[in-house]
Design a protein around this motif. Structure first.
Motif, PDB file in Angstrom:
ATOM      1  N   PRO A   1      16.973 -32.497 -11.799  1.00  0.00           N
ATOM      2  CA  PRO A   1      17.958 -31.699 -12.557  1.00  0.00           C
ATOM      3  C   PRO A   1      17.827 -30.193 -12.341  1.00  0.00           C
ATOM      4  CG  PRO A   1      16.302 -32.693 -14.009  1.00  0.00           C
ATOM      5  CD  PRO A   1      16.155 -33.344 -12.678  1.00  0.00           C
ATOM      6  N   ASN A   2      16.685 -29.732 -11.849  1.00  0.00           N
ATOM      7  CA  ASN A   2      16.484 -28.301 -11.599  1.00  0.00           C
ATOM      8  C   ASN A   2      16.734 -27.912 -10.141  1.00  0.00           C
ATOM      9  OD1 ASN A   2      15.600 -27.644 -14.287  1.00  0.00           O
ATOM     10  ND2 ASN A   2      13.636 -28.625 -13.805  1.00  0.00           N
ATOM     11  N   PHE A   3      17.338 -28.813  -9.382  1.00  0.00           N
ATOM     12  CA  PHE A   3      17.474 -28.565  -7.944  1.00  0.00           C
ATOM     13  C   PHE A   3      18.178 -27.244  -7.646  1.00  0.00           C
ATOM     14  CE2 PHE A   3      19.634 -28.835  -3.843  1.00  0.00           C
ATOM     15  CZ  PHE A   3      18.599 -29.232  -3.014  1.00  0.00           C
ATOM     16  N   ASP A   4      19.216 -26.897  -8.395  1.00  0.00           N
ATOM     17  CA  ASP A   4      19.989 -25.682  -8.087  1.00  0.00           C
ATOM     18  C   ASP A   4      19.169 -24.410  -8.224  1.00  0.00           C
ATOM     19  OD1 ASP A   4      22.130 -27.262  -7.536  1.00  0.00           O
ATOM     20  OD2 ASP A   4      23.339 -26.658  -9.265  1.00  0.00           O
ATOM     21  N   SER A   5      18.077 -24.464  -8.994  1.00  0.00           N
ATOM     22  CA  SER A   5      17.245 -23.260  -9.140  1.00  0.00           C
ATOM     23  C   SER A   5      16.510 -22.939  -7.834  1.00  0.00           C
ATOM     24  CB  SER A   5      16.248 -23.433 -10.278  1.00  0.00           C
ATOM     25  OG  SER A   5      15.339 -24.481 -10.001  1.00  0.00           O
ATOM     26  N   ASN A   6      16.456 -23.906  -6.901  1.00  0.00           N
ATOM     27  CA  ASN A   6      15.860 -23.644  -5.591  1.00  0.00           C
ATOM     28  C   ASN A   6      16.576 -22.523  -4.845  1.00  0.00           C
ATOM     29  OD1 ASN A   6      13.980 -25.764  -5.795  1.00  0.00           O
ATOM     30  ND2 ASN A   6      15.435 -27.246  -4.962  1.00  0.00           N
ATOM     31  N   PHE A   7      17.894 -22.433  -5.052  1.00  0.00           N
ATOM     32  CA  PHE A   7      18.700 -21.503  -4.254  1.00  0.00           C
ATOM     33  C   PHE A   7      18.234 -20.057  -4.443  1.00  0.00           C
ATOM     34  CE2 PHE A   7      22.292 -24.772  -4.906  1.00  0.00           C
ATOM     35  CZ  PHE A   7      21.867 -25.507  -3.813  1.00  0.00           C
ATOM     36  N   GLU A   8      18.087 -19.640  -5.693  1.00  0.00           N
ATOM     37  CA  GLU A   8      17.698 -18.252  -5.971  1.00  0.00           C
ATOM     38  C   GLU A   8      16.262 -17.996  -5.538  1.00  0.00           C
ATOM     39  OE1 GLU A   8      17.554 -15.021  -9.643  1.00  0.00           O
ATOM     40  OE2 GLU A   8      18.255 -17.071 -10.010  1.00  0.00           O
ATOM     41  N   TYR A   9      15.398 -18.975  -5.796  1.00  0.00           N
ATOM     42  CA  TYR A   9      13.997 -18.824  -5.417  1.00  0.00           C
ATOM     43  C   TYR A   9      13.853 -18.614  -3.915  1.00  0.00           C
ATOM     44  CZ  TYR A   9       9.206 -20.301  -4.298  1.00  0.00           C
ATOM     45  OH  TYR A   9       7.932 -20.367  -3.800  1.00  0.00           O
ATOM     46  N   ILE A  10      14.472 -19.464  -3.114  1.00  0.00           N
ATOM     47  CA  ILE A  10      14.344 -19.357  -1.661  1.00  0.00           C
ATOM     48  C   ILE A  10      15.061 -18.122  -1.133  1.00  0.00           C
ATOM     49  CG2 ILE A  10      14.951 -20.454   0.547  1.00  0.00           C
ATOM     50  CD1 ILE A  10      12.521 -21.647  -0.875  1.00  0.00           C
ATOM     51  N   GLU A  11      16.187 -17.759  -1.719  1.00  0.00           N
ATOM     52  CA  GLU A  11      16.890 -16.555  -1.241  1.00  0.00           C
ATOM     53  C   GLU A  11      16.024 -15.321  -1.385  1.00  0.00           C
ATOM     54  OE1 GLU A  11      18.804 -12.996  -0.872  1.00  0.00           O
ATOM     55  OE2 GLU A  11      18.325 -13.628  -2.919  1.00  0.00           O
ATOM     56  N   ARG A  12      15.309 -15.195  -2.507  1.00  0.00           N
ATOM     57  CA  ARG A  12      14.449 -14.022  -2.702  1.00  0.00           C
ATOM     58  C   ARG A  12      13.274 -14.044  -1.720  1.00  0.00           C
ATOM     59  NH1 ARG A  12      16.502  -9.698  -4.552  1.00  0.00           N
ATOM     60  NH2 ARG A  12      17.733 -10.566  -2.849  1.00  0.00           N
ATOM     61  N   ILE A  13      12.751 -15.220  -1.404  1.00  0.00           N
ATOM     62  CA  ILE A  13      11.668 -15.308  -0.430  1.00  0.00           C
ATOM     63  C   ILE A  13      12.174 -14.921   0.959  1.00  0.00           C
ATOM     64  CG2 ILE A  13      10.003 -16.840   0.694  1.00  0.00           C
ATOM     65  CD1 ILE A  13       9.264 -16.349  -2.168  1.00  0.00           C
ATOM     66  N   VAL A  14      13.339 -15.430   1.332  1.00  0.00           N
ATOM     67  CA  VAL A  14      13.920 -15.088   2.637  1.00  0.00           C
ATOM     68  C   VAL A  14      14.150 -13.588   2.734  1.00  0.00           C
ATOM     69  CG1 VAL A  14      15.999 -15.304   4.081  1.00  0.00           C
ATOM     70  CG2 VAL A  14      14.968 -17.342   3.063  1.00  0.00           C
ATOM     71  N   LYS A  15      14.706 -13.012   1.680  1.00  0.00           N
ATOM     72  CA  LYS A  15      14.958 -11.568   1.672  1.00  0.00           C
ATOM     73  C   LYS A  15      13.661 -10.795   1.897  1.00  0.00           C
ATOM     74  CE  LYS A  15      16.957  -7.561   0.579  1.00  0.00           C
ATOM     75  NZ  LYS A  15      18.246  -7.003   0.976  1.00  0.00           N
ATOM     76  N   PHE A  16      12.597 -11.177   1.182  1.00  0.00           N
ATOM     77  CA  PHE A  16      11.323 -10.484   1.340  1.00  0.00           C
ATOM     78  C   PHE A  16      10.807 -10.625   2.767  1.00  0.00           C
ATOM     79  CE2 PHE A  16       6.916  -9.489   1.175  1.00  0.00           C
ATOM     80  CZ  PHE A  16       6.768  -8.573   0.143  1.00  0.00           C
ATOM     81  N   LEU A  17      10.817 -11.834   3.298  1.00  0.00           N
ATOM     82  CA  LEU A  17      10.289 -12.073   4.635  1.00  0.00           C
ATOM     83  C   LEU A  17      11.058 -11.305   5.702  1.00  0.00           C
ATOM     84  CD1 LEU A  17       9.606 -15.911   4.404  1.00  0.00           C
ATOM     85  CD2 LEU A  17       7.876 -14.125   4.647  1.00  0.00           C
TER      86      LEU A  17
END
Length: 463
Positions: free
Chosen positions: A65-81
């Motif tokens: 049920p929390n799958f959609d929260s992955n989007f923001e988490y990974i986007e911020r990691i990609v941005k940092f990298l």
């Protein structure tokens, strides 16, 4: 990050910023919520010369049920990298929906269109691409780095190109025998020949102080790839149609001087100078000046060829975080680790900045209040110290660090001590394991023993 993962509140809040949401805590809360049952996700970034970085994490699996929260988490990691390591091709090795989301975000018309065009067209001159794959399909890491610098033998020239002055030194067997600083205004110039003449004048002046020149090394703000300036504020006045002359500027100079020449980002040279002085590796240098500059020497003493543009890497996940105007993103390092932060917090501290002063003069204006004991200005630097503690914890998730060197105009006087005091307080309260691992330094006499000019001069190997 979604509200359910913000439950891990910061134990220490910046004195002038009650909305701050440290990325380090948000990411840890997310991983705690994902738990052991999370699914693997691997982010890969390809940059020049087939160098390749990998970053591994876990996300909620499909059907959760929390799958959609992955989007923001990974986007911020990609941005940092992207801004830490660089890249024109990004692999998202995990659930395809996440890769599709990142591809939409980092597209010509997406939320991160600035990053799409900047990384692709300007920095790497390659089409920017996001590839969805399985974790197993993400290529293996290829992080060679370079053992640049520490070459002190011979007759060398070291130079540093700043926004307000250019410095050059003649260095013989590691000792500076001549040094000069000349005021210039590179950002206003529209003719590439201006830069060529000024740099050549500096080099020839230093050369005249020695019997010969064996090698030349330099540092400059901006993104440099194989001695080619790809993006640099010094050259912002150069018309696009003539920027190719700037890209080949140091190749031209090297041919004319006919000796080995290396020029790299000034943040990396600062980290190298710190490494040479402290006589250890694993050094992250952070300069709090007009913006945030950074450089890194890894545990093996290598300069990795990463961008280290931490001014544009996010450290605050608050939706009300300040806007970084150039990139159009929020919560990025420049708003927390530079004079921009001082100016942003000044009104909250009850300080009205005179409108007729330059930015440099405005910083001195607030620093003078700090030195006189003004309570509001004290809270500015206390807030920055808190930011720094949480920021370093976030950086430690992406760098292997043993030492952090803090420098720049914002560290002058009492400010430097307050920054270190605040950062250590956060690390002690929230991340004691890092306090045992990482030592924070201000530039004392030991660090100054090997200056920027000597470190720059030491870059090339004499053939």
């Amino acid at each position: 990050m979604t509200d359910q993962f913000e439950s891990r509140q910061a134990q220490i809040q910046p004195a002038l910023d009650d909305s701050f949401q440290p990325a380090a805590l948000a990411n840890r809360a997310f991983q705690e919520a994902v738990g052991q049952d999370g699914t693997q996700l691997v982010i890969g970034l390809e940059r020049s010369n087939h160098e390749f970085s990998r970053y591994e994490t876990k996300v909620f699996p499909n059907g959760n049920p929390n799958f959609d929260s992955n989007f923001e988490y990974i986007e911020r990691i990609v941005k940092f990298l992207l801004w830490q390591r660089g890249g024109f091709k990004v692999y998202i090795g995990g659930p395809r929906e996440i890769g599709d989301h990142i591809r939409t975000y980092y597209s010509p018309e997406g939320e991160r269109k600035f990053d799409y065009h900047f990384m692709g067209e300007q920095v790497y001159e390659q089409p920017f691409e996001v590839i969805s794959s399985s974790p197993e399909e993400v290529p293996a890491s290829r992080e060679t780095g370079k053992l640049l610098g520490r070459n002190l033998e011979g007759h060398r020239i070291g130079f540093d190109l700043g926004a307000s002055d250019r410095k050059v030194s003649a260095v013989v067997d590691g000792k500076v025998i001549y040094s000069e600083e000349v005021i210039w205004e590179p950002r206003k110039q529209t003719d590439p020949d201006y830069h060529y003449r000024e740099i050549m004048t500096a080099l020839k002046t230093a050369a005249s102080k020695m019997s010969r020149v064996d090698a030349i090394g330099g540092s400059s703000a901006g993104i440099y790839i194989d001695n080619h300036p790809m993006v640099a504020s010094l050259f912002r006045g150069i018309p696009k149609e003539r920027f190719n002359e700037i890209k080949n500027l140091f190749v031209r100079i090297q041919k004319e001087m006919n000796v080995p020449l290396d020029v790299i980002n000034d943040g990396d040279v600062t980290a190298l100078a710190g490494s040479m002085s402290i006589e250890d590796n694993g050094i992250l240098g952070i300069a709090l000046g007009s913006s945030e500059a950074a450089g890194y020497v890894n545990l093996e003493g290598r300069i990795m060829g990463w961008l280290n543009e931490l001014a544009f890497a996010p450290i605050d996940y608050s939706p009300s975080a300040p806007l970084e105007e150039w990139s159009g993103d929020i919560g990025c390092g420049a708003s927390y680790f530079s004079q921009q932060c001082v100016f942003r917090l000044a009104p909250k501290a009850g300080i009205e900045l005179p409108s007729d002063l330059t930015d440099a003069e405005k910083l001195v204006f607030v620093q003078e209040k700090l030195e006189s004991g003004h309570e509001g200005s004290l809270k500015i630097w206390q807030s920055m110290g808190t930011y720094l503690g949480y920021g370093l914890a976030h950086y430690a998730d992406f760098y292997d660090i043993k030492h952090v060197l803090i420098l720049g105009r914002c560290t002058s006087g009492r400010g430097g001590d307050l920054l270190l005091e605040g950062a250590n307080q956060v690390l002690n309260a929230e991340f004691p394991e890092l306090l045992d691992k990482i030592t924070l330094h201000l530039p004392d006499e030991k660090v100054r023993r090997v200056g920027q000019s000597v470190a720059a001069a030491s870059l090339p190997v004499i053939l």
